[in-house]
Design a protein around this motif. Structure first.
Motif, PDB file in Angstrom:
ATOM      1  N   ARG A 135       0.815  -1.214   0.000  1.00 22.70           N
ATOM      2  CA  ARG A 135       0.000   0.000   0.000  1.00 22.70           C
ATOM      3  C   ARG A 135       0.850   1.268   0.000  1.00 22.70           C
ATOM      4  N   ARG A 136       2.000   1.259   0.690  1.00 13.68           N
ATOM      5  CA  ARG A 136       2.849   2.451   0.758  1.00 13.68           C
ATOM      6  C   ARG A 136       4.142   2.288  -0.022  1.00 13.68           C
ATOM      7  N   SER A 137       4.381   1.107  -0.559  1.00 14.33           N
ATOM      8  CA  SER A 137       5.615   0.784  -1.272  1.00 14.33           C
ATOM      9  C   SER A 137       6.838   0.967  -0.383  1.00 14.33           C
ATOM     10  N   ASP A 138       6.721   0.544   0.868  1.00  8.25           N
ATOM     11  CA  ASP A 138       7.802   0.696   1.833  1.00  8.25           C
ATOM     12  C   ASP A 138       8.959  -0.247   1.510  1.00  8.25           C
ATOM     13  N   ASN A 139      10.140   0.315   1.393  1.00  5.52           N
ATOM     14  CA  ASN A 139      11.297  -0.466   0.973  1.00  5.52           C
ATOM     15  C   ASN A 139      11.864  -1.351   2.087  1.00  5.52           C
ATOM     16  N   THR A 140      11.867  -0.845   3.304  1.00  4.41           N
ATOM     17  CA  THR A 140      12.364  -1.652   4.418  1.00  4.41           C
ATOM     18  C   THR A 140      11.539  -2.920   4.582  1.00  4.41           C
ATOM     19  N   SER A 141      10.226  -2.788   4.425  1.00  7.71           N
ATOM     20  CA  SER A 141       9.347  -3.959   4.522  1.00  7.71           C
ATOM     21  C   SER A 141       9.674  -4.973   3.436  1.00  7.71           C
ATOM     22  N   ALA A 142       9.959  -4.499   2.217  1.00 10.68           N
ATOM     23  CA  ALA A 142      10.313  -5.413   1.130  1.00 10.68           C
ATOM     24  C   ALA A 142      11.602  -6.153   1.444  1.00 10.68           C
ATOM     25  N   THR A 143      12.580  -5.457   1.989  1.00  7.78           N
ATOM     26  CA  THR A 143      13.851  -6.092   2.333  1.00  7.78           C
ATOM     27  C   THR A 143      13.658  -7.170   3.394  1.00  7.78           C
ATOM     28  N   GLU A 144      12.841  -6.883   4.396  1.00 11.58           N
ATOM     29  CA  GLU A 144      12.590  -7.857   5.460  1.00 11.58           C
ATOM     30  C   GLU A 144      11.850  -9.087   4.932  1.00 11.58           C
ATOM     31  N   LEU A 145      10.862  -8.867   4.075  1.00 10.14           N
ATOM     32  CA  LEU A 145      10.089 -10.007   3.579  1.00 10.14           C
ATOM     33  C   LEU A 145      10.871 -10.814   2.542  1.00 10.14           C
ATOM     34  N   LEU A 146      11.769 -10.173   1.816  1.00  7.65           N
ATOM     35  CA  LEU A 146      12.629 -10.951   0.915  1.00  7.65           C
ATOM     36  C   LEU A 146      13.511 -11.896   1.732  1.00  7.65           C
ATOM     37  N   ARG A 211      -5.951  -1.011  -2.554  1.00  2.00           N
ATOM     38  CA  ARG A 211      -5.975   0.055  -1.557  1.00  2.00           C
ATOM     39  C   ARG A 211      -4.625   0.762  -1.441  1.00  2.00           C
ATOM     40  N   VAL A 212      -3.894   0.867  -2.543  1.00  2.00           N
ATOM     41  CA  VAL A 212      -2.638   1.609  -2.472  1.00  2.00           C
ATOM     42  C   VAL A 212      -2.936   3.066  -2.161  1.00  2.00           C
ATOM     43  N   GLU A 213      -1.971   3.733  -1.547  1.00  2.00           N
ATOM     44  CA  GLU A 213      -2.197   5.114  -1.131  1.00  2.00           C
ATOM     45  C   GLU A 213      -2.449   6.029  -2.331  1.00  2.00           C
ATOM     46  N   GLU A 214      -3.147   7.116  -2.056  1.00  2.00           N
ATOM     47  CA  GLU A 214      -3.666   7.974  -3.126  1.00  2.00           C
ATOM     48  C   GLU A 214      -2.585   8.463  -4.073  1.00  2.00           C
ATOM     49  N   ASP A 215      -1.418   8.804  -3.550  1.00  2.00           N
ATOM     50  CA  ASP A 215      -0.373   9.346  -4.422  1.00  2.00           C
ATOM     51  C   ASP A 215       0.282   8.272  -5.291  1.00  2.00           C
ATOM     52  N   GLN A 216      -0.137   7.002  -5.122  1.00  2.00           N
ATOM     53  CA  GLN A 216       0.395   5.917  -5.942  1.00  2.00           C
ATOM     54  C   GLN A 216      -0.682   5.260  -6.803  1.00  2.00           C
ATOM     55  N   GLN A 217      -1.774   5.928  -7.000  1.00  2.00           N
ATOM     56  CA  GLN A 217      -2.882   5.361  -7.762  1.00  2.00           C
ATOM     57  C   GLN A 217      -2.824   5.730  -9.245  1.00  2.00           C
ATOM     58  N   TRP A 218      -1.629   5.898  -9.760  1.00  2.00           N
ATOM     59  CA  TRP A 218      -1.444   6.202 -11.170  1.00  2.00           C
ATOM     60  C   TRP A 218      -1.086   4.914 -11.916  1.00  2.00           C
ATOM     61  N   GLY A 219      -0.754   5.031 -13.193  1.00  2.00           N
ATOM     62  CA  GLY A 219      -0.298   3.862 -13.944  1.00  2.00           C
ATOM     63  C   GLY A 219      -1.401   3.179 -14.697  1.00  2.00           C
ATOM     64  N   VAL A 220      -1.501   1.855 -14.586  1.00  2.00           N
ATOM     65  CA  VAL A 220      -2.490   1.112 -15.365  1.00  2.00           C
ATOM     66  C   VAL A 220      -3.910   1.505 -14.989  1.00  2.00           C
ATOM     67  N   SER A 221      -4.097   2.154 -13.845  1.00  2.00           N
ATOM     68  CA  SER A 221      -5.432   2.632 -13.456  1.00  2.00           C
ATOM     69  C   SER A 221      -6.017   3.581 -14.488  1.00  2.00           C
ATOM     70  N   ALA A 222      -5.161   4.242 -15.272  1.00  2.00           N
ATOM     71  CA  ALA A 222      -5.636   5.168 -16.302  1.00  2.00           C
ATOM     72  C   ALA A 222      -6.415   4.454 -17.396  1.00  2.00           C
ATOM     73  N   ALA A 223      -6.282   3.129 -17.476  1.00  2.00           N
ATOM     74  CA  ALA A 223      -6.930   2.364 -18.546  1.00  2.00           C
ATOM     75  C   ALA A 223      -8.295   1.828 -18.141  1.00  2.00           C
ATOM     76  N   GLY A 224      -8.757   2.103 -16.917  1.00  2.00           N
ATOM     77  CA  GLY A 224     -10.028   1.529 -16.498  1.00  2.00           C
ATOM     78  C   GLY A 224     -10.730   2.369 -15.453  1.00  2.00           C
TER      79      GLY A 224
END
Length: 299
Positions: A135-146, A211-224
Motif C-alpha cells: 500500500r505504501r511501497s515501503d522499501n524496508t518492509s520489502a527487504t525484510e520479507l525478501l 488500496r494503495v495510497e492515493e499518491d500511488q494510484q497512477w499507472g495502469v489505473s488510467a486504462a479503467g
C-alpha cells in the motif's frame, strides 16, 4: 525501439482452494489454506477448440504494436495485456527490465506460498510488513520479507511455482529482471484461479493492491474505471534516468484486463508516468476493440 513478439502465455482457469479468512489485514491473524493437490500446475498450457468462429482473425500482437508505437515515440517500453474473461491477450516488446517496486507483489506472493506450505498464518509482523510494502511501497518492509522467503533464491523458487519463466531475482530486489509478459503471468496467479496461491492468499493480495495510497494510484489505473495495482519507479544512479513500471487489473467497458507496462530511460519520473498511462490505455483499447472480428495473439 522495442519490437513486438507473439508469446504463448499460460492461462489460469481451473478452480482451486476454498477461501478462508480470519482476523483483519491490519493486524489480526490471516489464515492461508493449502493449495489443492489436484489443481493443475501453474503455467499449464490451455488450448482452444478450433473452428469456433468464422469471423476473420485479427493478429492482436500487431494491433497492439500499431496502437502502442505512436504513444511510445521511440521510448524503451514493453506492455502485455490479457482479457480476464476470454484469455485473449497480446505483447509488445520482449526486452527485460528492472522491476523496481512492482517486485513487491512477487515477494508477497512468495511469502504467502511459504506460509501455505507451512500450514500457518501470517504473523502480525508479516502482516504489517505486507501492508506497508504494497500500500505504501515501503522499501524496508520489502527487504525484510525478501529475507523471510529465502532471499533471491527463495523468490526464484516461488516464481517457478507461479509460472514465471523470464524473471531473475537479485538481492538488490529493485534490480530484479523481468518482462511484461512475465508480469502478466504473475497477475494471472494473483487474479486467476489456477494458481499456486490459494483463494484466500489471492484475495488478500488483491485487496492490498486495491488500496494503495492515493499518491500511488497512477499507472495502469488510467486504462479503467476500477483497478488493483502496484507501481514501481527507480532512478538509476549510473545514468540518472528513471525506470517507471505499473502492473495490475483494470475494468473497462464491463470487462477486466490484466495489464503490465515496464519502461526505462525517462528524464523524469513524471515523464515515465505519463508514458506508462498512455501505453496502458492504448493496450486495453487494442485488445478490447480490434479492427477485425476473430482474434489471434498470445493465448
Amino acid at each position: 525501439m522495442p519490437r513486438h513478439s507473439t508469446r504463448r502465455s499460460r492461462l489460469s482457469l481451473a478452480m482451486t482452494a476454498v477461501v478462508l479468512l480470519t482476523g483483519s489485514t491490519a493486524g489480526g491473524a490471516y489464515l492461508v489454506d493449502r493449495a489443492s493437490e489436484a489443481a493443475p500446475a501453474a503455467g499449464a498450457p490451455v488450448s482452444s477448440a478450433p473452428g469456433a468462429s468464422e469471423e476473420p482473425e485479427v493478429d492482436l500482437d500487431a494491433e497492439l504494436a500499431a496502437a502502442v508505437a505512436p504513444q511510445a515515440e521511440g521510448a524503451d517500453v514493453s506492455v502485455a495485456v490479457r482479457a480476464v474473461d476470454g484469455g485473449t491477450g497480446a505483447v509488445y516488446g520482449d526486452g527485460t527490465y528492472d522491476t523496481a517496486s512492482i517486485v513487491k507483489v512477487d515477494i508477497l506472493a512468495a511469502l504467502l506460498i511459504r506460509a501455505q506450505d507451512e500450514g500457518r498464518q501470517l504473523d502480525d509482523a508479516e502482516l504489517a510488513y505486507a501492508d506497508a510494502m504494497i500500500r505504501r511501497s515501503d522499501n524496508t518492509s520489502a527487504t525484510e520479507l525478501l529475507k523471510a522467503v529465502g532471499g533471491a533464491d527463495g523468490l526464484d523458487a516461488a516464481n517457478e511455482r507461479l509460472g514465471l519463466r523470464e524473471t531473475d531475482a537479485v538481492h538488490a530486489w529493485g534490480l530484479t529482471q523481468t518482462t511484461a509478459a512475465d508480469q502478466v503471468r504473475l497477475l494471472e496467479a494473483v487474479f486467476g484461479t489456477d494458481s499456486a496461491l490459494t483463494a484466500a492468499s489471492r484475495a488478500y493480495l488483491a485487496e492490498l493492491m486495491g488500496r494503495v495510497e492515493e499518491d500511488q494510484q497512477w499507472g495502469v489505473s488510467a486504462a479503467g474505471t476500477t483497478w488493483a495495482l502496484k507501481n514501481g519507479w527507480l532512478r538509476r544512479t549510473t545514468t540518472g534516468l528513471w525506470d517507471v513500471n505499473s502492473i495490475g487489473r483494470v475494468t473497462s467497458g464491463g470487462r477486466s484486463y490484466l495489464v503490465a507496462v515496464v519502461s526505462r530511460g525517462h528524464a523524469t519520473r513524471e515523464a515515465g508516468i505519463a508514458l506508462v498511462e498512455s501505453v496502458a490505455k492504448a493496450a486495453v483499447d487494442a485488445v478490447a476493440t480490434p479492427s477485425g472480428g476473430g482474434r489471434t495473439g498470445t493465448g
